[in-house]
Design an enzyme around this catalytic site. Structure first.
Site, PDB file in Angstrom:
ATOM      1  N   ASP A 222      46.023  35.490  38.254  1.00  0.00           N
ATOM      2  CA  ASP A 222      44.887  36.251  38.452  1.00  0.00           C
ATOM      3  C   ASP A 222      45.325  37.653  39.129  1.00  0.00           C
ATOM      4  O   ASP A 222      46.395  37.973  39.848  1.00  0.00           O
ATOM      5  CB  ASP A 222      44.061  35.971  39.461  1.00  0.00           C
ATOM      6  CG  ASP A 222      42.756  36.693  39.566  1.00  0.00           C
ATOM      7  OD1 ASP A 222      42.065  36.954  38.996  1.00  0.00           O
ATOM      8  OD2 ASP A 222      42.585  37.185  40.742  1.00  0.00           O
TER       9      ASP A 222
ATOM     10  N   GLU B 122      47.285  37.765  33.978  1.00  0.00           N
ATOM     11  CA  GLU B 122      46.005  38.514  33.569  1.00  0.00           C
ATOM     12  C   GLU B 122      46.689  40.038  33.888  1.00  0.00           C
ATOM     13  O   GLU B 122      46.853  40.470  34.915  1.00  0.00           O
ATOM     14  CB  GLU B 122      44.963  38.345  34.423  1.00  0.00           C
ATOM     15  CG  GLU B 122      43.744  39.183  34.433  1.00  0.00           C
ATOM     16  CD  GLU B 122      42.381  39.164  35.257  1.00  0.00           C
ATOM     17  OE1 GLU B 122      41.414  39.107  34.936  1.00  0.00           O
ATOM     18  OE2 GLU B 122      42.853  38.725  36.505  1.00  0.00           O
TER      19      GLU B 122
END
Length: 717
Positions: free
Chosen positions: A352, A388
Site C-alpha cells: 500500500d 501501489e
C-alpha cells in the site's frame, strides 16, 4: 507456567530474535528502543484483565532490551511500559503509564476500548500534546500473546505460478464469506470460513490463480469511526506487523490463517497479502500511544516541525509515516515480510502506498535501501512483489518507475479502459498501449508485460456493477456529507442513476460489464478481478466503503439470473485466457516479423480489414479497433524449450453506439474464423466466418474471433 503468586525467575536473555520467542523451555523477550531509559515487561492473567507482574528488563545490547523467563509458556499475555523523556518538541513521547504492544508480537488478542487514557497527553488540555497524562491505559488495551509456532505444514509447497499465468482475485476475508449460506454461521467472516469447501470450489471454478487478501495485519478501528457507529472495515490502520488480525479468527487466528494458506496451496492458489508499512494506526501528534510512539517515537516515525520534532511528516494522508531511513525500522519491515513468507507461507505482497517506502529524505528514490535489501534477500526476492506506485505527497505518483522485479497496480490501464467504454474520443492509441501490456510504461529496464497489474475496479472505488450504474458517488452512509471518495470515476450510468427496471438500460449495463471484463482478461499483463464483480456485486454507489462493515460491503451470494450469467461469462473469459498463450506473453509485441516468422506478431486493423496508418491513429473520433494477434509469431518457448504455438486471433472493439461492419482480413488460405466472444450476443456465437466477409460488430460491443482453419477444411471449435 508462571505462578502468578510468586516472583518469576528472570534471566538475561538474548537480543535476537526480537519479540517473544518460545524455544521449548522458556520465552525470550527482546524489544528495540534507542532512547528509552528503562523498559518493563508486564505480565497478565490468562483472561487478560489483571496485570500481575512487572519485570524490569535487566539487559540492553545494541539498543535492544531483553530478558528470558524460563517458566514462561505459550499463551502468556504481555505488554510493555517504556520509560524516558516526555518532550514532544524534541520528538520524545515516552509515557510509562501507557501499556504498549510489542511491534514483533505474533498474536494480539482482545479489543481496543477507546478511552482518553490511551493518549499520552491530556485530551482537552490547552497545551494539547505538550501536556502529560498519568492515567493507566492497560484496562483499555489489547494484549500480546506468546505463541507456539509449531504447525503441521506437511508437504505444503508454494504453487509458484509464473507471473504471465497469474490471475489475481482481490477479496476481503470477512466480507467474502459473511453472508455465504453454505458455510457454518460461526465460521462466516473468518480465515476458517475462507478455507471452507464452497469457497475453494468457487475460486477453482472461476479459475483464478491467486487471492490478494485485504489487510490481515492486526489493525484498529479509529476513534472517530467508532464514535459514529462505524468501523475500519478495510483494515488499512495497522498496529501489529507480525500478528494476523484476531477479528477474523474463530479460536486461534494464527493457526487458522496457516490452515487457510495450506488449503489454498493444495488447490494451486497463491496467497498475496495487502500490507501497510507506510504508516501506523497511531496517527499524528494528537493520536493515541499504543506501541511505536511510546517505545521510541523519534526512531519509528519521520518527524518535522517549526518547533523541533513535534509533528510528523505525512506522505500517506493518515497522520504519520514510518521512518524507513532508520535501520531498526527497516529491519522490522523486512523481518515482518520474511515472517509471513517463512512462517505463514504466503506467496507475495501488495504494498500500500509503496512510494512512501522508497522516499529518501523527501524524494522517491528507485535506489533506496528498501529496494536494495529486498532484491538481495534470498527469500523476499523470490516472491511476488506488487506496488501501489503512489502516495499522497509531492512526487509520489510513480507508475512505471519501480525497479525490475516489481509489478505495479496500473491505474492508467483502469482509467484508459473505463474512459474508452464510456465512449470518450481520442483514446485509440492509449487503448492500444493498455491492451498490449503498457510498453510505454514498462518497456524499459528489463521489465515485462506482467509488470502491469491490470484492473478496472478494486476495493477503493466503484464495483463493476456500480461503474455502469452511477455517474456520481453516493457515500452518504459514511456520514461525511458525501465529501469523501473520488469524483473522477470515469463511470457512466447508461441513462439512469442507480437501480432501474428499464429493460433497455439493464441490457446495456450487462453488455458494458461484459465489455469491461472481456477487455481485462484479453489484455497483456496480469489481470486483477475484484471479488464479486463476476456476480454483479453492488455497494449502491458508494465508492469509498472503507468504514462499512455491513451488508453494503459484504458479498451477497443470493444471485439473480443475470448475475449467474455474468459469472458464467467471466469463467469463460478466464478459460479462454488460459487456453491461449497469445494473451499471456512474457515479452512485448514487436509489431514486425520475428524469429523467422513471415507474419508480424501483431497488426492493428481498421474496419476495412486494412492495417491502420498514421493518420487514422491521429483521428480523435476513431473508436473502433481491430487487433490481429499472430499465434505463430509468439516467438517464446516453454520451460522445456519448446515453441509455444497458438491460433491466430482477432480482437474487435467498438465503443460507438451504432454497429460497424468489420471486414475480416483476407489471406491465402481463405481463413475460417470462430466467434469465441461476442458481448452483444453472448449466447449466440457463430463458428464459421470466412476471410473477406463482413463481421457485423454491434454498437458498444467487443468480439473475439479465433482462426480455426480454411473454408475448405474448417476445424471444429
Amino acid at each position: 507456567m508462571i505462578d502468578r503468586n510468586r516472583t518469576s525467575t528472570v534471566w538475561l536473555g538474548k537480543p535476537y530474535p526480537l519479540g517473544a520467542t518460545w524455544d521449548g523451555k522458556g520465552v525470550n523477550f527482546a524489544l528495540f528502543s534507542e532512547h528509552a531509559e528503562k523498559v518493563e515487561l508486564c505480565l497478565f492473567e490468562p483472561k487478560g484483565r489483571r496485570e500481575f507482574q512487572r519485570i524490569p528488563m535487566p539487559e540492553q545490547t545494541g539498543q535492544i532490551w531483553h530478558c528470558y523467563l524460563p517458566e514462561a509458556r505459550p499463551g502468556l499475555l504481555y505488554g510493555y511500559r517504556v520509560y524516558g523523556k516526555y518532550a514532544p518538541l524534541e520528538g520524545a513521547r515516552f509515557n510509562h503509564y501507557k501499556l504498549l504492544l510489542d511491534p514483533y508480537a505474533r498474536a494480539i488478542v482482545g479489543p481496543l476500548h477507546w478511552s482518553d487514557t490511551l493518549f499520552g497527553y491530556r485530551i482537552g488540555h490547552k497545551k494539547e500534546d505538550l501536556s502529560f497524562d498519568r492515567r493507566d491505559s492497560a484496562s483499555h488495551m489489547p494484549r500480546c500473546r506468546v505463541i507456539d509456532p509449531a504447525f503441521s505444514w506437511g508437504y505444503d509447497q508454494p504453487p509458484q505460478i509464473p507471473w504471465q499465468d497469474t490471475i489475481i482475485y482481490e477479496l476481503h476475508v470477512k466480507g467474502f464469506t459473511k453472508l455465504h449460506p453454505l458455510i457454518p454461521s460461526a465460521l462466516r467472516g473468518t480465515y476458517a470460513g475462507l478455507a471452507a469447501e464452497p469457497v475453494i470450489n468457487h475460486l477453482k471454478k472461476l479459475g483464478v490463480t491467486a487471492v490478494e487478501l485485504m489487510p490481515v495485519h492486526a489493525f484498529i478501528d479509529e476513534r472517530h469511526l467508532v464514535d459514529k457507529g462505524l468501523r475500519n472495515y478495510w483494515g488499512y490502520s495497522s498496529i501489529g506487523y507480525f500478528a494476523p488480525e484476531s477479528r477474523y479468527g474463530y479460536v486461534d487466528p494464527v493457526n487458522e490463517f496457516k490452515s487457510l494458506v495450506k488449503t489454498l496451496h493444495r488447490n494451486d492458489i497463491e496467497v498475496i497479502l495487502d500490507v501497510v508499512y507506510n504508516h501506523t494506526a497511531e496517527g499524528n501528534q494528537l493520536g493515541p500511544t499504543l506501541a511505536f510512539r511510546g517505545i521510541d517515537n523519534a526512531a519509528y516515525y519521520r518527524l518535522t516541525g517549526d518547533h523541533g520534532a513535534r509533528y510528523y511528516k505525512d506522505y500517506t494522508g493518515c497522520g504519520n509515516t514510518l521512518n524507513m531511513g532508520h535501520p531498526r525500522v527497516l529491519q522490522m519491515v523486512m523481518d515482518s515480510l520474511r515472517h509471513w513468507v517463512t512462517e505463514m507461507h504466503v506467496d507475495g505482497f501488495r504494498f500500500d502506498l509503496a512510494s512512501t517506502l522508497a522516499r529518501e529524505t523527501n524524494d522517491v528514490d528507485r535506489r533506496s535501501p528498501f529496494f536494495d535489501i529486498i532484491h538481495q534477500d534470498p527469500v523476499l526476492s523470490q516472491v511476488k512483489l506488487i506496488a501501489e506506485p503512489w502516495d499522497l505527497a509531492e512526487g509520489g505518483y510513480q507508475v512505471g518507475n519501480f525497479p525490475a522485479g516489481w509489478a505495479e497496480w496500473n491505474d492508467k490501464y483502469r482509467d484508459g479502459v473505463r474512459a474508452y467504454w464510456k465512449g470518450e474520443e481520442g483514446l485509440i492509441d492509449n487503448l492500444a498501449y493498455r491492451l498490449t501490456g503498457s510498453s510505454d510504461l514498462y518497456g524499459h529496464s528489463g521489465r515485462k508485460p506482467y509488470s502491469s497489474i491490470n484492473y478496472l475496479t478494486a476495493h477503493d472505488g466503484f464495483t463493476l456493477h456500480d461503474l455502469v450504474s452511477y455517474d456520481g458517488k453516493h457515500n452518504e452512509a459514511n456520514l461525511d456529507d458525501n465529501r469523501d471518495g473520488t469524483d473522477n470515476n470515469k463511470s457512466w450510468n447508461c441513462g439512469v442513476e442507480g437501480p432501474t427496471h428499464d429493460p433497455g438500460v439493464r441490457s446495456l449495463r450487462a453488455k458494458q460489464k461484459r465489455n469491461l471484463l472481456s477487455t481485462l482478461f484479453l489484455s497483456q499483463g496480469v489481470p486483477m478481478l475484484l471479488a464479486g464483480d463476476e456476480m454483479g456485486r453492488t455497494q449502491q454507489g458508494n465508492n469509498n466503503a472503507y468504514c462499512q462493515d455491513n451488508a453494503l460491503s459484504w458479498l451477497d451470494w443470493d444471485l439473480r439470473p443475470e448475475d449467474r450469467e455474468l459469472s458464467d461469462f467471466a469463467r469463460k473469459l478466464i478459460h479462454l485466457r488460459k487456453q491461449h498463450p497469445v494473451f499471456r506473453r512474457r515479452n512485448f509485441f514487436q509489431g514486425r516479423p520475428i524469429s523467422g516468422a513471415d507474419d508480424k506478431d501483431i497488426l492493428w486493423l481498421n474496419p476495412n480489414g486494412q492495417e491502420m496508418n498514421g493518420n487514422e491513429w491521429n483521428q480523435t473520433y476513431v473508436r473502433c479497433l481491430g487487433v490481429y494477434l499472430s499465434g505463430q509469431a509468439i516467438a517464446e518457448r516453454d520451460e522445456q524449450g519448446q515453441p509455444i504455438p497458438d491460433n491466430d486471433l482477432l480482437l474487435l472493439l467498438n465503443s460507438y453506439d451504432g454497429e460497424i461492419p468489420f471486414r475480416l482480413p483476407e489471406d491465402e488460405t481463405d481463413a475460417c474464423w470462430y466467434t469465441a466472444v461476442n458481448t452483444a450476443q453472448p449466447d449466440a456465437l457463430e463458428w464459421k466466418c470466412l476471410a473477406g466477409e463482413n463481421f457485423v460488430l454491434q454498437g458498444r460491443s467487443l468480439a473475439l474471433l479465433i482462426k480455426i482453419g480454411s473454408k475448405d477444411d474448417p476445424a471444429e471449435p
